[in-house]
Design an enzyme around this catalytic site. Structure first.
Site, PDB file in Angstrom:
ATOM      1  N   ARG A  85       0.950  -1.421  -0.092  1.00 54.21           N
ATOM      2  CA  ARG A  85       0.189   0.001  -0.329  1.00 54.21           C
ATOM      3  C   ARG A  85       0.812   1.158  -0.021  1.00 54.21           C
ATOM      4  O   ARG A  85       1.601   1.438   0.235  1.00 54.21           O
ATOM      5  CB  ARG A  85      -0.526   0.239   1.438  1.00 54.21           C
ATOM      6  N   ASP A 106      -0.918  15.288   6.741  1.00 59.33           N
ATOM      7  CA  ASP A 106      -1.626  16.385   7.669  1.00 59.33           C
ATOM      8  C   ASP A 106      -1.245  15.646   9.483  1.00 59.33           C
ATOM      9  O   ASP A 106      -1.593  14.994   9.770  1.00 59.33           O
ATOM     10  CB  ASP A 106      -2.857  16.470   7.412  1.00 59.33           C
TER      11      ASP A 106
END
Ligand code: HPA
Length: 241
Positions: free
Chosen positions: A88, A205
């Site tokens: 991933r 973030d």
């Protein structure tokens, strides 16, 4: 032999698959990082491509967002398309205030609020880990590139819009590095299907400060992670062959 969600023939996928969440990122990876990439499936615009990297056949297939979407593609790739390794390549929100944006984390342990892993593995829901050999390969490839790879525990959530305002502080004090939405599903299914798996995450973030990567930095850091993931897949291919 298409599956309900992948319109490809056996042999269309390489044994090694990079898996971003975003279908457009799959297209970007295929066009910018692979040679001779061609589309092998796009049911529901979930784009999958196969090409080569340094001569090695590599596929890229989008997961969509969240465990239920990712689990459909992951299961079908391992079970019906002979895929051996899924890496991933995603982004994550950062809990740990000392972890800088752009840093890449290899998820060596995973906790989750999802009920899915416990249903896949009724008695072993706690062991959500990558294939150990693949995590070792990632550490080795990172040191050979002089890359400061972080490793540790991450949180896979089913809830993007988190209602608990204390969650970030609690996770940070428990040593959980970051949050995303697919890794626990990938690790549970890799174990269930006998596949190899690793989750690499770019920190995009900061959940405590609200700081986030600029569009340009986001692209550059994703490119760096993709190149790294491709080198991991090359090293892994020497083991799986
Ligand atoms: N929450 C869940 N998944 C994410 C986030 C987040 O803040 N950032 C990137 N993936």
């Amino acid at each position: 032999m298409a599956t309900p969600h992948i319109d490809a023939e056996p042999g269309d996928f390489a044994p090694s698959v990079l898996m971003p969440g975003d279908p457009l990122r799959a297209t970007y990876i295929a066009e910018r990082h692979l040679e001779q990439a061609h589309l092998v499936t796009n049911v529901r615009n979930a784009n999958g491509y196969t090409g080569t990297y340094k001569g090695l056949p590599v596929s890229v297939m989008a997961s969509g967002m969240g465990i239920p979407s990712a689990a459909i593609y992951i299961t079908e790739l391992y079970r019906f398309y002979g895929v051996k390794t899924i890496v991933r390549v995603g982004t994550a929100g950062v809990f740990d205030p000392s972890l800088e944006l752009r840093r890449v984390v290899a998820a060596t342990e995973c906790i989750t609020n999802s009920a899915m892993p416990a249903q896949i593995f009724p008695t072993e829901a706690s062991s959500l880990t990558p294939t150990p050999e693949l995590a070792d390969i990632a550490s080795r490839v990172a040191s050979s590139r002089g890359m400061d790879l972080a490793t540790g525990k991450i949180f896979t959530t089913d809830i993007f819009y988190e209602p608990d305002p204390e969650l970030t502080a609690r996770m940070a004090s428990d040593g959980v590095l970051c949050v995303e939405m697919e890794t626990a599903g990938l690790y549970a299914l890799a174990a269930a299907e006998g596949g190899r798996a690793l989750s690499l995450l770019t920190m995009s973030d900061h959940l405590s400060t609200g700081e986030s990567l600029s569009t340009v930095d986001r692209q550059t850091s994703l490119d760096e992670m993709i190149e790294f993931a491709l080198e991991v897949v090359v090293a892994d291919s020497e083991v799986i062959e």
